[in-house]
Every structure is written in structure tokens, then in C-alpha cells.
Scaffold this motif. Sequence first.
Motif, short mmCIF file in Angstrom:
data_model
loop_
_atom_site.label_atom_id
_atom_site.label_comp_id
_atom_site.label_asym_id
_atom_site.label_seq_id
_atom_site.Cartn_x
_atom_site.Cartn_y
_atom_site.Cartn_z
N LYS A 15 36.86 31.91 -26.94
CA LYS A 15 37.60 30.69 -26.50
C LYS A 15 37.12 30.11 -25.42
O LYS A 15 36.62 30.77 -24.55
N PRO A 16 36.87 28.81 -25.05
CA PRO A 16 36.40 27.96 -23.97
C PRO A 16 37.54 28.46 -23.05
O PRO A 16 38.72 28.49 -23.10
N PRO A 17 36.94 28.53 -21.75
CA PRO A 17 37.69 28.76 -20.59
C PRO A 17 38.79 27.70 -20.27
O PRO A 17 38.45 26.58 -20.25
N ILE A 18 39.99 28.20 -19.58
CA ILE A 18 41.06 27.20 -19.36
C ILE A 18 41.08 27.20 -17.90
O ILE A 18 41.32 28.25 -17.31
N LEU A 19 41.10 25.91 -17.18
CA LEU A 19 41.31 25.89 -15.89
C LEU A 19 42.77 26.57 -15.28
O LEU A 19 43.83 26.19 -16.18
N PRO A 20 42.86 27.10 -14.28
CA PRO A 20 44.23 27.52 -13.66
C PRO A 20 45.39 26.59 -13.74
O PRO A 20 46.36 26.62 -13.86
N ASN A 21 44.98 25.31 -13.53
CA ASN A 21 45.93 24.24 -13.24
C ASN A 21 46.21 23.72 -14.72
O ASN A 21 47.10 22.60 -14.83
N GLN A 22 45.41 24.10 -15.69
CA GLN A 22 45.87 23.76 -16.95
C GLN A 22 46.24 24.70 -17.96
O GLN A 22 46.27 24.31 -19.21
N GLN A 23 46.76 25.66 -17.54
CA GLN A 23 47.16 26.89 -18.38
C GLN A 23 48.45 26.40 -18.84
O GLN A 23 49.30 25.88 -18.49
N PRO A 24 48.68 26.83 -20.40
CA PRO A 24 49.64 26.38 -20.88
C PRO A 24 51.02 27.14 -20.42
O PRO A 24 50.90 28.34 -19.98
N THR A 25 52.10 26.51 -20.40
CA THR A 25 53.49 27.26 -19.96
C THR A 25 54.62 26.98 -21.13
O THR A 25 54.61 26.28 -21.94
N VAL A 26 55.60 27.84 -20.88
CA VAL A 26 56.68 27.67 -21.60
C VAL A 26 57.96 27.85 -20.63
O VAL A 26 58.09 28.38 -19.72
N ASN A 27 59.11 27.27 -21.14
CA ASN A 27 60.29 27.21 -20.35
C ASN A 27 60.85 28.70 -20.67
O ASN A 27 60.86 29.29 -21.99
N VAL A 28 61.49 29.19 -19.82
CA VAL A 28 62.18 30.73 -20.00
C VAL A 28 63.58 30.80 -19.18
O VAL A 28 64.01 29.76 -18.48
N PHE A 29 64.63 31.60 -19.72
CA PHE A 29 65.77 31.96 -19.07
C PHE A 29 65.66 33.22 -18.61
O PHE A 29 64.96 34.25 -19.15
N ALA A 30 66.59 33.51 -17.53
CA ALA A 30 66.77 34.80 -17.04
C ALA A 30 68.26 35.20 -16.76
O ALA A 30 68.87 34.28 -16.50
N SER A 31 68.53 36.45 -17.19
CA SER A 31 69.84 36.64 -17.08
C SER A 31 70.10 38.26 -16.95
O SER A 31 69.38 39.10 -17.32
N VAL A 32 71.28 38.41 -15.96
CA VAL A 32 71.41 39.96 -16.03
C VAL A 32 72.44 40.30 -17.08
O VAL A 32 73.25 39.75 -17.65
N ILE A 33 71.99 41.44 -17.69
CA ILE A 33 72.68 41.95 -18.97
C ILE A 33 73.15 43.24 -18.71
O ILE A 33 72.33 44.30 -18.01
#
Length: 70
Positions: A15-33
Motif C-alpha cells: 500500500k502506498p505510504p500515508i503521511l502522518p498528518n493525512q492518516q484516516p481517523t474515526v470518531n470514538v466514545f469512551a465510558s466507564v462501565i
Amino acid sequence: MLETDTWQIIYIPDKPPILPNQQPTVNVFASVIEPKLENTIIRRLNEVSPLENLRHVKRIQKKFLEGGCK
């Protein structure tokens, strides 16, 4: 018995390299369970929101919070 001289190595490009500032991201949630609800929550999350392309992601990570709670 297989004869190895009939095999052929085929080049598979990386796969072609991806620059650090162009890495794909996703939204996440965190919770105490409550730990006893962990399996139920994971099963339900996998039903409503499977992690198809994020197999390396952990749904739950155990942490000790101040006051001794997990």
C-alpha cells in the motif's frame, strides 16, 4: 508431491505510504462501565456497529481509576 520449480513468484505491491498528518481517523466514545456488563455491551456493539475495517481496535480497555474502581 508438489514440484517447487513450477511455482512462480508474483510481485504484490505494498500500500502506498500515508503521511502522518493525512492518516484516516474515526470518531470514538469512551465510558466507564461495570465489568460484569462487558460481554453484553460488546455483543450489542458488534451487532449495531461492527468494526469491519478496524480489526486492530480494542472495544474495551481495562483501566484502574482513582478510588480503586476499574
